[in-house]
Scaffold this motif. Structure first.
Motif, PDB file in Angstrom:
ATOM      1  N   MET A 190       0.822  -1.207   0.000  1.00 50.30           N
ATOM      2  CA  MET A 190       0.000   0.000   0.000  1.00 50.30           C
ATOM      3  C   MET A 190       0.860   1.263   0.000  1.00 50.30           C
ATOM      4  O   MET A 190       0.608   2.200  -0.779  1.00 50.30           O
ATOM      5  N   ASN A 191       1.877   1.284   0.846  1.00 48.43           N
ATOM      6  CA  ASN A 191       2.655   2.510   1.035  1.00 48.43           C
ATOM      7  C   ASN A 191       3.943   2.566   0.231  1.00 48.43           C
ATOM      8  O   ASN A 191       4.519   3.638   0.041  1.00 48.43           O
ATOM      9  N   GLY A 192       4.393   1.411  -0.235  1.00 46.61           N
ATOM     10  CA  GLY A 192       5.655   1.358  -0.951  1.00 46.61           C
ATOM     11  C   GLY A 192       6.841   1.509  -0.016  1.00 46.61           C
ATOM     12  O   GLY A 192       6.715   1.851   1.159  1.00 46.61           O
ATOM     13  N   ILE A 193       8.028   1.220  -0.547  1.00 49.84           N
ATOM     14  CA  ILE A 193       9.286   1.455   0.144  1.00 49.84           C
ATOM     15  C   ILE A 193      10.092   2.421  -0.716  1.00 49.84           C
ATOM     16  O   ILE A 193      10.263   2.196  -1.925  1.00 49.84           O
ATOM     17  N   TYR A 194      10.579   3.487  -0.114  1.00 47.09           N
ATOM     18  CA  TYR A 194      11.312   4.505  -0.852  1.00 47.09           C
ATOM     19  C   TYR A 194      12.782   4.453  -0.475  1.00 47.09           C
ATOM     20  O   TYR A 194      13.138   4.392   0.709  1.00 47.09           O
ATOM     21  N   CYS A 195      13.621   4.464  -1.491  1.00 46.62           N
ATOM     22  CA  CYS A 195      15.066   4.395  -1.283  1.00 46.62           C
ATOM     23  C   CYS A 195      15.727   5.491  -2.120  1.00 46.62           C
ATOM     24  O   CYS A 195      15.590   5.498  -3.355  1.00 46.62           O
ATOM     25  N   ASN A 196      16.389   6.415  -1.447  1.00 45.26           N
ATOM     26  CA  ASN A 196      16.997   7.572  -2.114  1.00 45.26           C
ATOM     27  C   ASN A 196      16.028   8.259  -3.069  1.00 45.26           C
ATOM     28  O   ASN A 196      16.381   8.656  -4.182  1.00 45.26           O
ATOM     29  N   GLY A 197      14.777   8.359  -2.637  1.00 42.99           N
ATOM     30  CA  GLY A 197      13.769   9.101  -3.379  1.00 42.99           C
ATOM     31  C   GLY A 197      12.935   8.297  -4.344  1.00 42.99           C
ATOM     32  O   GLY A 197      11.888   8.772  -4.816  1.00 42.99           O
ATOM     33  N   GLY A 198      13.346   7.072  -4.677  1.00 44.49           N
ATOM     34  CA  GLY A 198      12.595   6.246  -5.619  1.00 44.49           C
ATOM     35  C   GLY A 198      11.752   5.205  -4.913  1.00 44.49           C
ATOM     36  O   GLY A 198      12.158   4.664  -3.884  1.00 44.49           O
TER      37      GLY A 198
ATOM     38  N   ALA B 184      28.415  -6.829   7.955  1.00 42.93           N
ATOM     39  CA  ALA B 184      28.038  -5.697   7.103  1.00 42.93           C
ATOM     40  C   ALA B 184      28.753  -4.469   7.626  1.00 42.93           C
ATOM     41  O   ALA B 184      28.682  -4.166   8.816  1.00 42.93           O
ATOM     42  N   GLN B 185      29.459  -3.752   6.747  1.00 42.06           N
ATOM     43  CA  GLN B 185      30.202  -2.583   7.217  1.00 42.06           C
ATOM     44  C   GLN B 185      30.186  -1.474   6.171  1.00 42.06           C
ATOM     45  O   GLN B 185      30.016  -1.719   4.976  1.00 42.06           O
ATOM     46  N   GLY B 186      30.333  -0.245   6.670  1.00 40.61           N
ATOM     47  CA  GLY B 186      30.471   0.903   5.780  1.00 40.61           C
ATOM     48  C   GLY B 186      29.180   1.542   5.338  1.00 40.61           C
ATOM     49  O   GLY B 186      29.197   2.481   4.547  1.00 40.61           O
ATOM     50  N   MET B 187      28.004   1.039   5.823  1.00 44.58           N
ATOM     51  CA  MET B 187      26.738   1.647   5.442  1.00 44.58           C
ATOM     52  C   MET B 187      26.484   2.890   6.299  1.00 44.58           C
ATOM     53  O   MET B 187      26.825   2.922   7.470  1.00 44.58           O
ATOM     54  N   ASP B 188      25.861   3.903   5.708  1.00 44.40           N
ATOM     55  CA  ASP B 188      25.493   5.091   6.476  1.00 44.40           C
ATOM     56  C   ASP B 188      24.019   5.443   6.276  1.00 44.40           C
ATOM     57  O   ASP B 188      23.640   6.610   6.267  1.00 44.40           O
ATOM     58  N   ALA B 189      23.195   4.413   6.115  1.00 41.28           N
ATOM     59  CA  ALA B 189      21.782   4.625   5.798  1.00 41.28           C
ATOM     60  C   ALA B 189      20.999   5.116   7.009  1.00 41.28           C
ATOM     61  O   ALA B 189      21.267   4.735   8.145  1.00 41.28           O
ATOM     62  N   VAL B 190      20.009   5.951   6.730  1.00 45.24           N
ATOM     63  CA  VAL B 190      19.054   6.396   7.731  1.00 45.24           C
ATOM     64  C   VAL B 190      17.657   6.072   7.212  1.00 45.24           C
ATOM     65  O   VAL B 190      17.289   6.476   6.110  1.00 45.24           O
ATOM     66  N   LYS B 191      16.892   5.315   7.997  1.00 46.33           N
ATOM     67  CA  LYS B 191      15.547   4.909   7.598  1.00 46.33           C
ATOM     68  C   LYS B 191      14.535   5.504   8.564  1.00 46.33           C
ATOM     69  O   LYS B 191      14.610   5.287   9.766  1.00 46.33           O
ATOM     70  N   ILE B 192      13.607   6.261   8.025  1.00 48.26           N
ATOM     71  CA  ILE B 192      12.522   6.844   8.803  1.00 48.26           C
ATOM     72  C   ILE B 192      11.214   6.418   8.156  1.00 48.26           C
ATOM     73  O   ILE B 192      10.932   6.769   7.013  1.00 48.26           O
ATOM     74  N   GLY B 193      10.441   5.627   8.893  1.00 47.83           N
ATOM     75  CA  GLY B 193       9.210   5.092   8.315  1.00 47.83           C
ATOM     76  C   GLY B 193       9.530   4.198   7.129  1.00 47.83           C
ATOM     77  O   GLY B 193      10.323   3.260   7.240  1.00 47.83           O
ATOM     78  N   ASN B 194       8.936   4.504   5.985  1.00 45.30           N
ATOM     79  CA  ASN B 194       9.179   3.697   4.787  1.00 45.30           C
ATOM     80  C   ASN B 194      10.162   4.365   3.832  1.00 45.30           C
ATOM     81  O   ASN B 194      10.238   4.010   2.651  1.00 45.30           O
ATOM     82  N   GLU B 195      10.932   5.331   4.329  1.00 46.95           N
ATOM     83  CA  GLU B 195      11.875   6.054   3.495  1.00 46.95           C
ATOM     84  C   GLU B 195      13.311   5.840   3.982  1.00 46.95           C
ATOM     85  O   GLU B 195      13.617   6.069   5.152  1.00 46.95           O
ATOM     86  N   LEU B 196      14.172   5.404   3.069  1.00 50.83           N
ATOM     87  CA  LEU B 196      15.575   5.140   3.376  1.00 50.83           C
ATOM     88  C   LEU B 196      16.454   6.034   2.503  1.00 50.83           C
ATOM     89  O   LEU B 196      16.215   6.170   1.304  1.00 50.83           O
TER      90      LEU B 196
ATOM     91  N   MET C 240      21.049   2.197  16.429  1.00 50.01           N
ATOM     92  CA  MET C 240      20.710   2.416  17.838  1.00 50.01           C
ATOM     93  C   MET C 240      20.204   3.837  18.062  1.00 50.01           C
ATOM     94  O   MET C 240      19.232   4.054  18.801  1.00 50.01           O
ATOM     95  N   ARG C 241      20.842   4.806  17.438  1.00 56.42           N
ATOM     96  CA  ARG C 241      20.383   6.191  17.547  1.00 56.42           C
ATOM     97  C   ARG C 241      19.009   6.362  16.881  1.00 56.42           C
ATOM     98  O   ARG C 241      18.133   7.069  17.404  1.00 56.42           O
ATOM     99  N   GLN C 242      18.811   5.691  15.742  1.00 56.98           N
ATOM    100  CA  GLN C 242      17.515   5.754  15.084  1.00 56.98           C
ATOM    101  C   GLN C 242      16.429   5.110  15.942  1.00 56.98           C
ATOM    102  O   GLN C 242      15.293   5.588  15.991  1.00 56.98           O
ATOM    103  N   ASP C 243      16.771   4.020  16.616  1.00 58.27           N
ATOM    104  CA  ASP C 243      15.812   3.389  17.538  1.00 58.27           C
ATOM    105  C   ASP C 243      15.455   4.346  18.674  1.00 58.27           C
ATOM    106  O   ASP C 243      14.289   4.443  19.070  1.00 58.27           O
ATOM    107  N   MET C 244      16.455   5.023  19.205  1.00 60.73           N
ATOM    108  CA  MET C 244      16.207   5.984  20.276  1.00 60.73           C
ATOM    109  C   MET C 244      15.227   7.062  19.828  1.00 60.73           C
ATOM    110  O   MET C 244      14.290   7.426  20.550  1.00 60.73           O
ATOM    111  N   GLN C 245      15.432   7.577  18.631  1.00 66.05           N
ATOM    112  CA  GLN C 245      14.572   8.636  18.121  1.00 66.05           C
ATOM    113  C   GLN C 245      13.134   8.154  17.931  1.00 66.05           C
ATOM    114  O   GLN C 245      12.191   8.938  18.047  1.00 66.05           O
ATOM    115  N   ALA C 246      12.986   6.856  17.643  1.00 67.65           N
ATOM    116  CA  ALA C 246      11.657   6.282  17.421  1.00 67.65           C
ATOM    117  C   ALA C 246      11.068   5.668  18.683  1.00 67.65           C
ATOM    118  O   ALA C 246      10.032   5.002  18.623  1.00 67.65           O
TER     119      ALA C 246
END
Length: 306
Positions: free
Chosen positions: A45-53, A125-137, A258-264
């Motif tokens: 229904m909502n889709g998953i968005y990654c870098n705007g797509g 897994a190393q070197g990722m700097d992704a931030v995911k908020i809701g369905n947007e990454l 962990m920081r993203q979990d804290m914010q949520a």
């Protein structure tokens, strides 16, 4: 054996990055994202968005009967692992190869107990700097997967098979000679970075520069170095330097999960990091005051979280 189908369990930051990359390179029907009915409906229904797509992946219910997958990748949080194992049961066959992108140093044995260690490769897994908020990454660096047997001086058939797939799909990877050491190095990094960023309510930029957060991070990492020597892994200052260089390349505005979990207002994986360090410290008689401070601080910060 040639890998033709890939299944992913968990659609957080890592799962989304991997699902996007594999779906872009393979037939969408050969890439399965395992999701229960409620999650499947939400994603569709909502889709998953990654870098705007927007991405609409091939969602497969856990109970679906089908041919086992060739490669299964776990991308869930540690507290979700028991359910993820159950959700993945119909994906595993005699020749399935399994990677775990979870944090910590224990998930391979847990998954291997369920499906057989002969199917497992150790993975970081190393070197990722992704931030995911809701369905947007959003991310700048997708990082890479480091995988293999504990000793990769000579590559096994499983390692060669996965490497051949990743080469074909331009998927970044490395096969370190000593996976034990790489896993402990990532554990050291997580223990320092994830917890420090969470406690000081900052981002990667806050620990890429001199100051109290960076000092705390490095002190927590050095406690893990001492612990590693007690279990025969023997991390050293060169390993600390290597991981600090990995950290320096991350987007300063990014932040660990962990920081993203804290914010949520979500419970964190603190037990995997300082919790493990404290337990090992007691076992081997090693003092871990920085990790003890971080552990209690995070416990206090998340006491009202669900």
């Amino acid at each position: 054996m040639k890998i033709r189908t890939v299944s992913i369990v968990g659609l957080g930051a890592l799962g989304t990055i991997f699902a996007k990359h594999f779906s872009d390179k393979l037939s969408i029907h050969d890439v399965r994202v395992i999701a229960n009915q409620s999650r499947k409906q939400k994603y569709e229904m909502n889709g998953i968005y990654c870098n705007g797509g927007r991405y609409d992946f091939n969602y497969v219910l856990p109970e679906s009967e089908q041919e086992p997958t060739d490669l299964l990748i776990f991308c869930v949080k540690f507290n979700q692992l028991p359910q993820a194992i159950e959700d993945a049961r119909h994906q595993v066959g005699e020749h399935t190869i399994i990677l775990s992108a979870l944090n910590g140093i224990s998930s391979e044995e847990i998954i291997g107990k369920a499906f057989g260690m002969e199917k497992m490769l150790y993975c970081v897994a190393q070197g990722m700097d992704a931030v995911k908020i809701g369905n947007e990454l959003n991310y700048e660096n997708m990082g890479m997967l480091c995988f293999g047997e504990k000793d990769n001086t000579v590559w096994s058939d499983k390692v060669t098979t996965v490497a051949e797939l990743f080469d074909t799909l331009d998927f970044p990877y490395e096969v370190p000679n000593e996976m034990d050491k790489r896993m402990w190095g990532k554990f050291m990094l997580n223990t320092g970075v994830n917890q420090t960023v969470a406690v000081f309510s900052t981002n990667y930029g806050g620990i890429q520069v001199a100051g109290e957060p960076r000092n705390v991070m490095i002190a927590a990492m050095r406690e893990v170095i001492v612990l590693s020597r007690n279990v025969g892994i023997n991390l050293g200052e060169s390993d600390l330097t290597y991981w600090l260089e990995v950290l320096a390349k991350l987007n300063p505005l990014g932040m660990p999960s962990m920081r993203q979990d804290m914010q949520a207002n979500r419970k964190t994986e603190v037990g995997l990091f300082s919790g493990t360090a404290i337990t090992l410290g007691k076992q081997y008689g090693v003092s871990t005051p920085i990790n003890e401070w971080l552990y209690h601080k995070i416990q206090e910060m998340e006491k009202d979280f669900k």
